[in-house]
Design a protein around this motif. Structure first.
Motif, PDB file in Angstrom:
ATOM      1  N   PRO A   1      62.408  66.751  -3.548  1.00 44.34           N
ATOM      2  CA  PRO A   1      61.735  65.241  -3.874  1.00 44.34           C
ATOM      3  C   PRO A   1      62.531  64.406  -4.792  1.00 44.34           C
ATOM      4  O   PRO A   1      63.128  65.032  -6.069  1.00 44.34           O
ATOM      5  CB  PRO A   1      60.454  65.252  -4.301  1.00 44.34           C
TER       6      PRO A   1
ATOM      7  N   GLU B   1      66.761  54.460  -0.434  1.00 40.37           N
ATOM      8  CA  GLU B   1      67.610  54.880   0.577  1.00 40.37           C
ATOM      9  C   GLU B   1      69.077  55.006   0.108  1.00 40.37           C
ATOM     10  O   GLU B   1      69.681  56.102   0.182  1.00 40.37           O
ATOM     11  CB  GLU B   1      67.802  53.882   1.704  1.00 40.37           C
TER      12      GLU B   1
ATOM     13  N   VAL C   1      68.928  58.263  -2.380  1.00 40.10           N
ATOM     14  CA  VAL C   1      69.115  59.518  -1.635  1.00 40.10           C
ATOM     15  C   VAL C   1      70.499  59.675  -1.059  1.00 40.10           C
ATOM     16  O   VAL C   1      70.942  60.911  -1.010  1.00 40.10           O
ATOM     17  CB  VAL C   1      68.097  59.373  -0.468  1.00 40.10           C
TER      18      VAL C   1
ATOM     19  N   THR D   1      69.198  66.542   5.033  1.00 37.03           N
ATOM     20  CA  THR D   1      68.943  65.179   5.023  1.00 37.03           C
ATOM     21  C   THR D   1      67.485  65.143   5.270  1.00 37.03           C
ATOM     22  O   THR D   1      66.843  64.045   4.484  1.00 37.03           O
ATOM     23  CB  THR D   1      69.826  64.320   6.119  1.00 37.03           C
ATOM     24  N   PRO D   2      66.783  65.424   6.139  1.00 38.09           N
ATOM     25  CA  PRO D   2      65.348  65.070   6.094  1.00 38.09           C
ATOM     26  C   PRO D   2      64.412  65.771   5.306  1.00 38.09           C
ATOM     27  O   PRO D   2      63.257  65.401   5.008  1.00 38.09           O
ATOM     28  CB  PRO D   2      64.794  65.570   7.523  1.00 38.09           C
ATOM     29  N   ASN D   3      65.082  66.830   4.233  1.00 34.24           N
ATOM     30  CA  ASN D   3      64.412  67.128   3.538  1.00 34.24           C
ATOM     31  C   ASN D   3      64.606  66.802   1.986  1.00 34.24           C
ATOM     32  O   ASN D   3      63.962  67.429   1.060  1.00 34.24           O
ATOM     33  CB  ASN D   3      64.449  68.954   3.618  1.00 34.24           C
TER      34      ASN D   3
ATOM     35  N   THR E   1      63.290  64.303   0.021  1.00 39.88           N
ATOM     36  CA  THR E   1      62.129  63.184   0.320  1.00 39.88           C
ATOM     37  C   THR E   1      62.267  62.609  -1.034  1.00 39.88           C
ATOM     38  O   THR E   1      62.472  62.879  -1.848  1.00 39.88           O
ATOM     39  CB  THR E   1      60.751  64.101   0.506  1.00 39.88           C
ATOM     40  N   SER E   2      61.263  61.291  -0.990  1.00 46.15           N
ATOM     41  CA  SER E   2      61.179  60.709  -1.830  1.00 46.15           C
ATOM     42  C   SER E   2      59.733  59.650  -2.035  1.00 46.15           C
ATOM     43  O   SER E   2      59.175  59.513  -0.971  1.00 46.15           O
ATOM     44  CB  SER E   2      62.460  59.663  -2.122  1.00 46.15           C
ATOM     45  N   HIS E   3      59.541  59.278  -3.067  1.00 43.09           N
ATOM     46  CA  HIS E   3      58.329  58.293  -3.144  1.00 43.09           C
ATOM     47  C   HIS E   3      58.695  57.274  -4.439  1.00 43.09           C
ATOM     48  O   HIS E   3      59.115  57.807  -5.227  1.00 43.09           O
ATOM     49  CB  HIS E   3      57.086  58.979  -3.052  1.00 43.09           C
TER      50      HIS E   3
END
Length: 138
Positions: free
Chosen positions: A2, A22, A25, A41-43, A45-47
């Motif tokens: 994350p 974006e 990351v 790449t898909p792992n 994550t962010s918020h």
């Protein structure tokens, strides 16, 4: 892995928040040689947390700012050159997207390393070695 971006309300235009994530990351992946890696790449994550003015502080005093926090396995962000490059670029991204209104000295960052074996990918806890193997396969 994350990446948490915390912002005081208004330091970035709302329509720039997703762009910031974006770009941050992509910077993280690039500085680790993982651009386009199908496993990692898909792992990454962010918020985004947006807090009201008056609810973010520096030195115990209300301040408007941005905070970038990474949570990674110990082999990520382990090299000083990568730390400098990634966090420097992330700072530039936020400063730029604010239209230069968010001063760089109001952008803080930190990197946290997780306990080996606690990364969950595909429903399975993975060790650093297993993550490395998965990334190499991606």
């Amino acid at each position: 892995m994350p990446i948490v971006l915390t912002l005081t309300e208004g330091v970035l235009p709302e329509d720039k928040e997703a762009i910031a994530i974006e770009r941050i990351v992509q910077s993280f992946l690039r500085h680790h040689g993982l651009t386009g890696n199908s496993v990692m790449t898909p792992n990454v994550t962010s918020h985004v947390n947006v807090l009201p003015k008056g609810k973010t502080y520096a030195g115990g005093t209300p301040v408007e700012g941005a905070w970038i926090e990474t949570r990674t396995p110990s082999f990520a962000l382990a090299e000083r050159a990568v730390q400098i490059a990634f966090f420097g670029e992330a700072t530039e991204i936020l400063h730029e997207l604010s239209g230069g209104m968010l001063p760089k000295d109001r952008i803080w960052s930190e990197g946290l390393h997780a306990v080996d074996g606690t990364w969950n990918l595909g429903g399975t806890a993975r060790s650093n070695a297993e993550l490395g193997e998965a990334a190499a396969a991606g």
